[in-house]
Design a protein around this motif. Structure first.
Motif, mmCIF file in Angstrom:
data_model
loop_
_atom_site.group_PDB
_atom_site.id
_atom_site.type_symbol
_atom_site.label_atom_id
_atom_site.label_comp_id
_atom_site.label_asym_id
_atom_site.label_seq_id
_atom_site.Cartn_x
_atom_site.Cartn_y
_atom_site.Cartn_z
ATOM 1 N N ASP A 203 37.086 33.522 35.638
ATOM 2 C CA ASP A 203 36.140 33.566 36.752
ATOM 3 C C ASP A 203 36.773 33.948 38.077
ATOM 4 O OD1 ASP A 203 33.819 32.901 35.320
ATOM 5 O OD2 ASP A 203 34.341 30.779 35.356
ATOM 6 N N ILE A 217 32.098 26.882 39.971
ATOM 7 C CA ILE A 217 33.102 27.712 39.311
ATOM 8 C C ILE A 217 33.130 27.263 37.853
ATOM 9 C CG2 ILE A 217 35.481 28.525 39.291
ATOM 10 C CD1 ILE A 217 33.991 29.097 41.926
ATOM 11 N N LYS A 220 38.086 27.135 35.744
ATOM 12 C CA LYS A 220 39.196 27.316 36.689
ATOM 13 C C LYS A 220 40.466 27.824 36.026
ATOM 14 C CE LYS A 220 41.728 22.950 36.556
ATOM 15 N NZ LYS A 220 43.041 23.603 36.595
ATOM 16 N N ILE A 238 33.511 22.332 39.357
ATOM 17 C CA ILE A 238 34.589 23.201 38.886
ATOM 18 C C ILE A 238 34.943 22.801 37.464
ATOM 19 C CG2 ILE A 238 36.948 23.994 39.278
ATOM 20 C CD1 ILE A 238 36.558 23.349 42.245
#
Length: 288
Positions: A203, A217, A220, A238
């Motif tokens: 990403d 997100i 990670k 995340i």
């Protein structure tokens, strides 16, 4: 000179030779004018030669003021040559390019050392209320690539379903070179892909730690971000493949969801949040 492209469609154009940027159009090497693309379609244009950047649009220099792409569709453009960055858009300037209320989708670079499937920024890029989806590259940065020294703001935007597919590619969603400053605010970067080795970065790939707030997100992997399966102090979600799991934003398909209307009567497409999406109501509460 200035390039103003309003209420128009540019499709199925191409360049064949080396050093021939801008399959759709090019503002010219060392130009000094302003780029404005408004309510327009740049679709299915391409370059074939080496060092031929910008399958759809090539903006070279133009350092007099900021530039803008607004309410527009940049789709299905490509570059095939070596070192031919920017499948959809190649942007080089000391000023900022704002991409607002627009869709950058289905663009690609397929040549060796050709980065930035959707857009290659050798200059600052501000993506606002825009969608980067379905772009691909055999290099780095399938959705967005930001070169050294420049920054990028991704605000109220979605970067998803972009694919860095070369054996050593990184940054399926966004790739920022080491000294690039990145701000991600109230945005989604998820469900992008890159090879799991040597580093992943499906990403997001960065050098300087970006400023991220009220954003999702999905994975990670390959970064120094801290996983947070519930909103962290900055309101972020995340995910991590190696930790609690990748976070699925539950996005609908790329389709018409009431976006700006284009000259052909179609609308800018987006990915709607499906019921149960963790991104629902997670934006900045101060934003109205």
């Amino acid at each position: 000179g200035d390039v103003f492209f309003y209420d128009s469609e540019l499709s199925n154009n191409f360049t064949l030779e080396m050093n021939s940027p801008g399959g759709g159009f090019s503002t010219g090497i060392l130009g000094t004018g302003t780029l404005r693309v408004l309510r327009s379609i740049v679709i299915d244009n391409y370059t074939i030669g080496d060092n031929s950047e910008g399958g759809g649009i090539a903006q070279s220099r133009g350092d007099s003021e900021d530039h803008e792409i607004r309410d527009s569709l940049i789709k299905g453009n490509s570059t095939a040559g070596r070192f031919s960055d920017g499948g959809g858009i190649f942007y080089e300037s000391l000023e900022t390019l704002q991409i607002v209320d627009s869709e950058v989708s289905g663009n690609r670079t397929t040549g060796e050392n050709a980065d930035g499937g959707g857009i290659f920024g050798a200059g600052a890029i501000d993506a606002i209320n825009s969608t980067f989806s379905g772009n691909s590259t055999f290099g780095n940065g399938a959705g967005i690539y930001i070169e050294e020294r420049f920054g990028s703001i991704v605000e109220h935007s979605t970067v998803t379903d972009n694919h860095a597919i070369g054996a050593f590619s990184k940054g399926g969603g966004l790739y920022a070179e080491n000294s690039s400053q990145i701000v991600i605010w109230s945005s989604i970067l998820a469900e992008n892909t890159a090879p799991t080795t040597p580093g992943g970065n499906p990403d997001l790939r960065f050098g300087f730690t970006p400023s991220i707030a009220f954003s999702l997100i999905g994975d990670k992997s390959g970064t120094t971000l801290t996983e947070s399966q519930t909103p962290d102090a900055n309101g972020n979600l995340i995910g991590s493949e190696s930790g609690g799991g990748i976070i699925d934003p539950l996005l609908g398909p790329l389709q018409t969801n009431g976006g700006p209307i284009l000259p052909n009567g179609a609308a800018i497409q987006t990915h709607a949040l499906l019921p149960g999406s963790p991104a629902i109501d997670m934006g900045d509460p101060a934003f109205t």
